[in-house]
Design an enzyme around this catalytic site. Structure first.
Site, PDB file in Angstrom:
ATOM      1  CG  ASP A  45      -0.368  -0.384   2.459  1.00 15.82           C
ATOM      2  OD1 ASP A  45       0.614   0.292   2.816  1.00 15.82           O
ATOM      3  OD2 ASP A  45      -0.828  -1.340   3.121  1.00 15.82           O
ATOM      4  CE  LYS A  67      -6.609  -2.098   3.636  1.00 11.23           C
ATOM      5  NZ  LYS A  67      -6.663  -2.605   4.966  1.00 11.23           N
ATOM      6  CG  MET A 178      -4.984   6.021  10.980  1.00 15.17           C
ATOM      7  SD  MET A 178      -5.654   4.342  11.009  1.00 15.17           S
ATOM      8  CE  MET A 178      -5.039   3.738  12.570  1.00 15.17           C
TER       9      MET A 178
HETATM   10  N1  SAH Z   1       1.683   0.517  10.878  1.00 17.19           N
HETATM   11  C1  SAH Z   1       1.851   1.939  10.679  1.00 17.19           C
HETATM   12  C2  SAH Z   1       0.596   2.718  11.005  1.00 17.19           C
HETATM   13  C3  SAH Z   1      -0.594   2.386  10.145  1.00 17.19           C
HETATM   14  S1  SAH Z   1      -1.952   3.432  10.453  1.00 17.19           S
HETATM   15  C4  SAH Z   1       3.051   2.421  11.493  1.00 17.19           C
HETATM   16  O1  SAH Z   1       3.553   1.698  12.374  1.00 17.19           O
HETATM   17  O2  SAH Z   1       3.518   3.528  11.222  1.00 17.19           O
HETATM   18  C5  SAH Z   1      -1.711   4.699   9.265  1.00 17.19           C
HETATM   19  C6  SAH Z   1      -1.361   6.017   9.927  1.00 17.19           C
HETATM   20  O3  SAH Z   1       0.031   6.075  10.222  1.00 17.19           O
HETATM   21  C7  SAH Z   1      -1.601   7.245   9.078  1.00 17.19           C
HETATM   22  O4  SAH Z   1      -2.953   7.633   9.058  1.00 17.19           O
HETATM   23  C8  SAH Z   1      -0.752   8.258   9.794  1.00 17.19           C
HETATM   24  O5  SAH Z   1      -1.345   8.671  10.999  1.00 17.19           O
HETATM   25  C9  SAH Z   1       0.459   7.417  10.161  1.00 17.19           C
HETATM   26  N2  SAH Z   1       1.566   7.521   9.168  1.00 17.19           N
HETATM   27  C10 SAH Z   1       2.184   6.508   8.570  1.00 17.19           C
HETATM   28  N3  SAH Z   1       3.195   6.940   7.789  1.00 17.19           N
HETATM   29  C11 SAH Z   1       3.207   8.289   7.901  1.00 17.19           C
HETATM   30  C12 SAH Z   1       4.018   9.317   7.353  1.00 17.19           C
HETATM   31  N4  SAH Z   1       5.032   9.053   6.523  1.00 17.19           N
HETATM   32  N5  SAH Z   1       3.748  10.607   7.697  1.00 17.19           N
HETATM   33  C13 SAH Z   1       2.735  10.893   8.533  1.00 17.19           C
HETATM   34  N6  SAH Z   1       1.941   9.954   9.089  1.00 17.19           N
HETATM   35  C14 SAH Z   1       2.169   8.669   8.787  1.00 17.19           C
END
Ligand code: SAH
Length: 264
Positions: A45, A67, A178
């Site tokens: 994704d 998504k 999120m």
């Molecule tokens: N498994 C992921 C999180 C998945 S939920 C982790 O550990 O990072 C998805 C959320 O992660 C997004 O809505 C945002 O809040 C955050 N996110 C992930 N990558 C990001 C990025 N490069 N910059 C800002 N927010 C990010």
């Protein structure tokens, strides 16, 4: 042709769940890169480092199951079905996820599906945006004497009053993933639970991309500030005194030295 129940449980196929980090290739782990090199199929994704996949996984079939908020081109059930079907064909399937696979990534569910289907599965942890994205804005989630705890919460659904009260009582830093869609409930819930309106808040959007942006505000003003700046997902919201440490790391020494003398 074999029916589903007559199919052998494994045909040499396997699944590797990889945490891809916050979106850039050089924040992938060595182990993740190795698994990508050996992949026959990659389900990815857009939160992970997807742009360079053709080089990272040469020869692999690349399937975008991305998504974006409010838009689900491939459902979770379909992703899992596809993962299982490809592994049953004897393929090494890599499921590349953003950040760490077990932080709000439904990685646990995907592992359980593989196990239930008798498909060997391994996981590779990744650098979670919950720590790395604040860091990209110069914000340490803990700081001696300032915050000795940090709590990572999902803003996907509004929290309950009991949860807000527990968070307010615990103190430390609150990191919300999120959280853009539920920012009004989040900020009002925390204030009702006793956090001061003056508590600093940072909204860090698109961490590690050229469009990375940090909006610094307070709990009382966060909704207005986010609206004015048109803050959008993906973003990490950081709430707590550590936000005062924020700095723009994109202005590296190289940038500073490139400025003509006397320019500010
Ligand atoms: N498994 C992921 C999180 C998945 S939920 C982790 O550990 O990072 C998805 C959320 O992660 C997004 O809505 C945002 O809040 C955050 N996110 C992930 N990558 C990001 C990025 N490069 N910059 C800002 N927010 C990010």
């Amino acid at each position: 042709m074999l029916t589903a129940s007559e199919e052998p449980a494994t045909t040499g196929g396997r699944v590797t769940l990889i945490g891809g980090g916050p979106g850039v290739e050089d924040l992938l782990t060595v182990r993740a890169k190795q698994a990508l090199r050996e992949a026959d199929v990659v389900l990815y994704d857009r939160l992970g480092p997807y742009r360079t996949l053709p080089q990272l996984a040469p020869g692999a079939e690349l399937i975008d199951v991305g998504k974006t908020p409010g838009h689900h081109p491939v459902s979770q059930a379909e992703i899992e079905k596809l993962m299982v079907a490809k592994a049953r064909e004897g393929k090494h399937v890599v499921r590349l996820k953003g950040g760490d696979p077990f932080v709000f990534g439904r990685g646990g569910e995907e592992v359980n599906t593989c196990l239930a289907e008798g498909i060997p599965v391994t996981t590779v942890p990744g650098i979670s945006s919950s720590i790395a994205v604040p860091a990209a804005a110069g914000i340490p989630v803990t700081y001696r004497g300032v915050a000795h705890a940090f709590t990572v919460i999902s803003g996907h659904q509004p929290l309950t009053d009991t949860e807000f009260e527990a968070l307010a009582k615990l103190g430390g830093t609150i990191v919300v993933l999120m959280g853009i869609g539920t920012l009004p409930q989040l900020t009002s819930g925390l204030r009702k639970a006793g956090l001061a309106s003056s508590v600093p808040v940072a909204i860090v959007e698109k961490g590690y991309s050229p469009e990375q942006r940090t909006t610094v505000t307070t709990l009382g003003d966060a909704v207005t500030a986010a609206g004015r700046a048109r803050c959008a997902s993906p973003a990490v919201v950081v709430i707590g005194e550590v936000v005062r440490q924020h700095r723009d790391f994109s202005a590296t020494l190289e940038h500073v030295l490139a400025q003509p003398l006397g320019a500010s």
